[in-house]
Design a protein around this motif. Sequence first.
Motif, PDB file in Angstrom:
ATOM      1  N   GLN A  83       0.826  -1.206   0.000  1.00 30.48           N
ATOM      2  CA  GLN A  83       0.000   0.000   0.000  1.00 30.48           C
ATOM      3  C   GLN A  83       0.865   1.264   0.000  1.00 30.48           C
ATOM      4  OE1 GLN A  83      -2.926   0.132   3.115  1.00 30.48           O
ATOM      5  NE2 GLN A  83      -3.820  -1.861   2.592  1.00 30.48           N
ATOM      6  N   HIS A  84       2.138   1.076   0.276  1.00 19.30           N
ATOM      7  CA  HIS A  84       3.020   2.243   0.415  1.00 19.30           C
ATOM      8  C   HIS A  84       4.108   2.321  -0.657  1.00 19.30           C
ATOM      9  CE1 HIS A  84       1.191   3.059   4.299  1.00 19.30           C
ATOM     10  NE2 HIS A  84       1.380   1.786   4.637  1.00 19.30           N
ATOM     11  N   MET A  85       4.481   1.197  -1.275  1.00 20.67           N
ATOM     12  CA  MET A  85       5.539   1.233  -2.284  1.00 20.67           C
ATOM     13  C   MET A  85       5.307   0.146  -3.325  1.00 20.67           C
ATOM     14  SD  MET A  85       8.802  -0.483  -0.262  1.00 20.67           S
ATOM     15  CE  MET A  85       9.846  -0.336  -1.720  1.00 20.67           C
ATOM     16  N   ALA A  86       5.861   0.358  -4.489  1.00 16.83           N
ATOM     17  CA  ALA A  86       5.749  -0.626  -5.567  1.00 16.83           C
ATOM     18  C   ALA A  86       6.729  -1.758  -5.332  1.00 16.83           C
ATOM     19  CB  ALA A  86       6.034   0.041  -6.908  1.00 16.83           C
ATOM     20  N   GLU A  87       6.417  -2.936  -5.882  1.00 19.87           N
ATOM     21  CA  GLU A  87       7.258  -4.097  -5.657  1.00 19.87           C
ATOM     22  C   GLU A  87       8.678  -3.923  -6.210  1.00 19.87           C
ATOM     23  OE1 GLU A  87       4.351  -5.147  -9.073  1.00 19.87           O
ATOM     24  OE2 GLU A  87       4.349  -4.062  -7.155  1.00 19.87           O
ATOM     25  N   GLU A  88       8.816  -3.084  -7.241  1.00 17.75           N
ATOM     26  CA  GLU A  88      10.150  -2.859  -7.804  1.00 17.75           C
ATOM     27  C   GLU A  88      10.809  -1.593  -7.229  1.00 17.75           C
ATOM     28  OE1 GLU A  88       7.300  -0.547 -10.424  1.00 17.75           O
ATOM     29  OE2 GLU A  88       7.323  -2.452  -9.306  1.00 17.75           O
ATOM     30  N   GLY A  89      10.190  -1.024  -6.194  1.00 15.97           N
ATOM     31  CA  GLY A  89      10.688   0.242  -5.639  1.00 15.97           C
ATOM     32  C   GLY A  89      11.935   0.078  -4.778  1.00 15.97           C
ATOM     33  N   THR A  90      12.373   1.201  -4.199  1.00 20.59           N
ATOM     34  CA  THR A  90      13.549   1.202  -3.311  1.00 20.59           C
ATOM     35  C   THR A  90      13.158   1.797  -1.967  1.00 20.59           C
ATOM     36  OG1 THR A  90      14.248   3.372  -4.151  1.00 20.59           O
ATOM     37  CG2 THR A  90      15.187   1.409  -5.211  1.00 20.59           C
ATOM     38  N   LEU A  91      13.897   1.426  -0.951  1.00 19.88           N
ATOM     39  CA  LEU A  91      13.614   1.959   0.384  1.00 19.88           C
ATOM     40  C   LEU A  91      14.903   2.197   1.143  1.00 19.88           C
ATOM     41  CD1 LEU A  91      12.531  -0.750   2.955  1.00 19.88           C
ATOM     42  CD2 LEU A  91      13.369  -1.360   0.694  1.00 19.88           C
ATOM     43  N   LEU A  92      14.763   2.911   2.254  1.00 23.81           N
ATOM     44  CA  LEU A  92      15.880   3.163   3.163  1.00 23.81           C
ATOM     45  C   LEU A  92      15.311   3.170   4.572  1.00 23.81           C
ATOM     46  CD1 LEU A  92      18.898   3.876   3.546  1.00 23.81           C
ATOM     47  CD2 LEU A  92      18.225   6.290   3.473  1.00 23.81           C
ATOM     48  N   VAL A  93      15.955   2.442   5.479  1.00 29.45           N
ATOM     49  CA  VAL A  93      15.481   2.330   6.856  1.00 29.45           C
ATOM     50  C   VAL A  93      16.439   3.062   7.786  1.00 29.45           C
ATOM     51  CG1 VAL A  93      14.933   0.757   8.757  1.00 29.45           C
ATOM     52  CG2 VAL A  93      14.382   0.109   6.394  1.00 29.45           C
ATOM     53  N   ALA A  94      15.878   3.933   8.641  1.00 29.18           N
ATOM     54  CA  ALA A  94      16.642   4.560   9.716  1.00 29.18           C
ATOM     55  C   ALA A  94      16.167   3.961  11.030  1.00 29.18           C
ATOM     56  CB  ALA A  94      16.423   6.065   9.708  1.00 29.18           C
ATOM     57  N   PHE A  95      17.089   3.508  11.865  1.00 25.84           N
ATOM     58  CA  PHE A  95      16.729   2.841  13.113  1.00 25.84           C
ATOM     59  C   PHE A  95      17.453   3.515  14.268  1.00 25.84           C
ATOM     60  CE2 PHE A  95      16.941  -0.257  16.490  1.00 25.84           C
ATOM     61  CZ  PHE A  95      15.738  -0.958  16.410  1.00 25.84           C
ATOM     62  N   THR A  96      16.709   3.811  15.349  1.00 27.12           N
ATOM     63  CA  THR A  96      17.298   4.369  16.569  1.00 27.12           C
ATOM     64  C   THR A  96      16.741   3.622  17.771  1.00 27.12           C
ATOM     65  OG1 THR A  96      15.563   6.072  16.666  1.00 27.12           O
ATOM     66  CG2 THR A  96      17.641   6.679  15.598  1.00 27.12           C
ATOM     67  N   GLY A  97      17.468   3.671  18.888  1.00 26.43           N
ATOM     68  CA  GLY A  97      17.038   3.008  20.106  1.00 26.43           C
ATOM     69  C   GLY A  97      17.573   1.590  20.203  1.00 26.43           C
ATOM     70  N   LYS A  98      17.202   0.909  21.287  1.00 25.51           N
ATOM     71  CA  LYS A  98      17.681  -0.463  21.473  1.00 25.51           C
ATOM     72  C   LYS A  98      16.865  -1.165  22.552  1.00 25.51           C
ATOM     73  CE  LYS A  98      21.228   0.838  24.839  1.00 25.51           C
ATOM     74  NZ  LYS A  98      22.671   0.793  25.183  1.00 25.51           N
ATOM     75  N   THR A  99      16.991  -2.504  22.583  1.00 26.95           N
ATOM     76  CA  THR A  99      16.500  -3.329  23.681  1.00 26.95           C
ATOM     77  C   THR A  99      17.651  -4.234  24.104  1.00 26.95           C
ATOM     78  OG1 THR A  99      15.764  -5.184  22.314  1.00 26.95           O
ATOM     79  CG2 THR A  99      14.215  -3.361  22.591  1.00 26.95           C
ATOM     80  N   ASP A 100      17.417  -5.079  25.093  1.00 25.50           N
ATOM     81  CA  ASP A 100      18.474  -6.001  25.506  1.00 25.50           C
ATOM     82  C   ASP A 100      18.873  -6.927  24.364  1.00 25.50           C
ATOM     83  OD1 ASP A 100      18.504  -4.930  28.022  1.00 25.50           O
ATOM     84  OD2 ASP A 100      17.161  -6.429  28.897  1.00 25.50           O
ATOM     85  N   ALA A 101      17.885  -7.322  23.551  1.00 24.26           N
ATOM     86  CA  ALA A 101      18.164  -8.260  22.457  1.00 24.26           C
ATOM     87  C   ALA A 101      18.566  -7.550  21.172  1.00 24.26           C
ATOM     88  CB  ALA A 101      16.937  -9.144  22.206  1.00 24.26           C
ATOM     89  N   ILE A 102      18.160  -6.298  21.023  1.00 20.29           N
ATOM     90  CA  ILE A 102      18.493  -5.515  19.818  1.00 20.29           C
ATOM     91  C   ILE A 102      19.383  -4.364  20.287  1.00 20.29           C
ATOM     92  CG2 ILE A 102      17.570  -4.259  17.831  1.00 20.29           C
ATOM     93  CD1 ILE A 102      14.848  -5.632  18.451  1.00 20.29           C
ATOM     94  N   ASN A 103      20.672  -4.589  20.296  1.00 22.75           N
ATOM     95  CA  ASN A 103      21.578  -3.598  20.889  1.00 22.75           C
ATOM     96  C   ASN A 103      22.504  -2.931  19.878  1.00 22.75           C
ATOM     97  OD1 ASN A 103      23.313  -5.690  20.352  1.00 22.75           O
ATOM     98  ND2 ASN A 103      23.607  -6.282  22.513  1.00 22.75           N
ATOM     99  N   HIS A 104      22.153  -3.037  18.608  1.00 23.93           N
ATOM    100  CA  HIS A 104      22.954  -2.383  17.566  1.00 23.93           C
ATOM    101  C   HIS A 104      22.003  -1.826  16.510  1.00 23.93           C
ATOM    102  CE1 HIS A 104      25.951  -1.656  14.483  1.00 23.93           C
ATOM    103  NE2 HIS A 104      26.893  -1.890  15.381  1.00 23.93           N
ATOM    104  N   THR A 105      22.148  -0.550  16.196  1.00 27.01           N
ATOM    105  CA  THR A 105      21.206   0.097  15.270  1.00 27.01           C
ATOM    106  C   THR A 105      21.278  -0.514  13.876  1.00 27.01           C
ATOM    107  OG1 THR A 105      22.836   1.833  14.823  1.00 27.01           O
ATOM    108  CG2 THR A 105      21.211   2.282  16.535  1.00 27.01           C
ATOM    109  N   HIS A 106      22.462  -0.924  13.452  1.00 30.11           N
ATOM    110  CA  HIS A 106      22.578  -1.535  12.124  1.00 30.11           C
ATOM    111  C   HIS A 106      21.801  -2.846  12.072  1.00 30.11           C
ATOM    112  CE1 HIS A 106      24.258  -2.587   8.241  1.00 30.11           C
ATOM    113  NE2 HIS A 106      24.638  -3.760   8.731  1.00 30.11           N
ATOM    114  N   PHE A 107      21.880  -3.617  13.152  1.00 29.68           N
ATOM    115  CA  PHE A 107      21.133  -4.873  13.210  1.00 29.68           C
ATOM    116  C   PHE A 107      19.631  -4.602  13.196  1.00 29.68           C
ATOM    117  CE2 PHE A 107      18.969  -8.062  15.951  1.00 29.68           C
ATOM    118  CZ  PHE A 107      19.111  -9.169  15.123  1.00 29.68           C
TER     119      PHE A 107
END
Length: 722
Positions: A83-107
């Motif tokens: 509903q937001h992008m075409a199947e052949e489209g491109t995207l970019l993800v920005a991630f901030t914050g962390k939890t005990d299990a997710i402790n690296h923004t790149h991950f």
Amino acid sequence: MMKFFATCPKGLEILLVAELTDLGATEVKQTATGAEFYGELEQAYRACLWSLLANRILLPLVEENVETADQLYTAVQSVDWLQHMAEEGTLLVAFTGKTDAINHTHFGALKVKDAIVDQIRDKTGMRPGVDRENPDLRVHAHIYRGKLSLSLDLSGGSLHRRGYRTRAGAAPLKENLAAVILRRAHWPEIAVDHPVLFDPMCGSGTLVIEGAMMAADIAPGLLREQFGFERWKQHQASLWQSLLDEAAERKTAGLAAVSSRFYGSDQDSSVLALAKENAERAGVAQLISFKKGSVEQMVVPENAPGLMVTNPPYGERMGDGSELMFLYRQIGDALKQDFAGWQAAIFTGNPELCQVVGLKADKTYSLNNGPIDGRLFLYTLYADRTDTQKDEQLNQQHGEHEVVAANVLSDTAQMFANRLKKNLKSLRKWQKQQNIDCYRLYDADMPEYAVAVDLYNDWVHVQEYAAPASIDKVKAFERLKDVLAAIPEALGVNPRKVVLKQRKRQSGSDQYGKQASVGRFFEVQEYGCRLRVNLHDYLDTGLFLDHRPVRHQIQQQAAGKDFLNLFCYTASASVHAGVGGAKSTTSVDMSATYLQWAMKNMALNGFNSKEHHFIEADCLTWLKKQRKPEYDLIFMDPPTFSNSKKMLDVLDVQRDHVDLIKLAMRLLRKDGVLIFSNNYRRFKLDYELLAGFDIREITSQTIDPDFKRNTRIHSCFEIRWP
């Protein structure tokens, strides 16, 4: 109704709430990073286009508790991404914050991207790509205390990038921070009574450009090439175009209606060129007058009240570059002297520097400039300066720190002032007898005031000796404030004629390094010689005061002689030789700048003939090429140390003085004399290696009364053939 988030720099949240409300948003509430608001898509578009303060406008898709990577993946897949992008489209993800299990923004970013890509691939068999520069869809994921906020970034790149500034000078001010500074200073509302906006250190022009855009009702986002929503599947292109058309109409009408005037100045011609280019792109070049000028030359741009707003340099730490302190004092002096009836706003990342402005702030605001905790000071310059009581009353209401008035000295500052008066009284008679315009008045006589104070007619040149790292920087700063407060009172000089510099341990070619570009030269005299000095642009002034007796001796010995001046600097010794009747003078130095100065010094005294020569060369290299004894009188005053790029080797006066003297003596006629001097405090002449010459130390004879407190200021020797 849709829910949106707006993010902004820390400290601007309250202002952002008010701005979004003014733009038509409803249910606006402050959050930890900005504000949330409700409205139709039009409100989000309008915020992207018109917000002065926001960094990003986000459309939330998911708000859910997550702790593990699998929970994050599942939460992201709960959204129908087709509903937001075409199947052949491109995207970019920005991630901030962390939890005990997710402790690296790149991950975290990788997990969000995988969830989106996997869903679309499973549904269509096609795999969207990642584009870090210009994606079709920007996704923002933030986890705080176990709660995921997943949003579409409708703004794209940060909204502070208006689009008019493709290049900037050093340490540029972000556009939205500039807008906040102006808002806090009540621009453009005060333009009704104060129709002039002036930045005396405008750099690439951000403050004056933002001020002009506000006054002309120009949407901050009108110049941006692209927003994050423009390739979003649910983008309403016709709605967006209608908002752009409206903004264009408002710009046309606003430019026609602007009655305010805008002025920017800077001492750097290259950044002024950038400022003009930026103003052209912003569409406000016709409203702004840019002019080259320094704070020392700062005057009101026109006879109308206005707002002076500026972001002066402030250094990295307290005590770095005490010349900054004098810069702030210059700003304060100019405001008090020439800007009656104006408002003033000074933003700095080192609030302590504003203590020396000498004005009491009506209000201060804490504003972050990236990682730097800045402070904005707002001042009223009363048309009637007797209205100081109002100034003090306002200050008390806002709890500002008291600043000592210019004519009221602290006890310690009064002690320093008394010492200056005592020294002035003891030296004044000698100075008049000697017929000299400049001399040293004070040289760290009191340990707590480690400065040298030199008088050049009615100008005062102050050099602060850099304090050791063990000295508390704040205390050193306070003592320097005392110095600058005491000098005008003790000597009866205009504070604007006090020039402060910090003398650090020199390295390399620092002696030739330019400090500023004021270009303010004036003439002084000693023993009938006219000499040009410049107190602003270089660490030294063009005249070494301690060598005055040596120059006088050269003048008295020069009649009918051929004179050689090695490491000549501005050739003041050559002037003395010429005035003393020298047959010829030859001045050698590796600096083209100082040789030009030398030529002007000689010309000022009428020496333009072919008998006066100027050679641009490394003295050591030049000496090695010379063989013939052509000179009756030679003066050599090498630097303590130099590794200039123009030199083939490093010069160390202690190590190299024997070679220098031997090479110079090859050029000295049989009955001539070489005067060798240097300023290395621990210098020891190697008599053994120079045993072939007749050497007499004359240091004590070359120390005038103004340097008696520091007899190791230089060493001086007469060297002859036996």
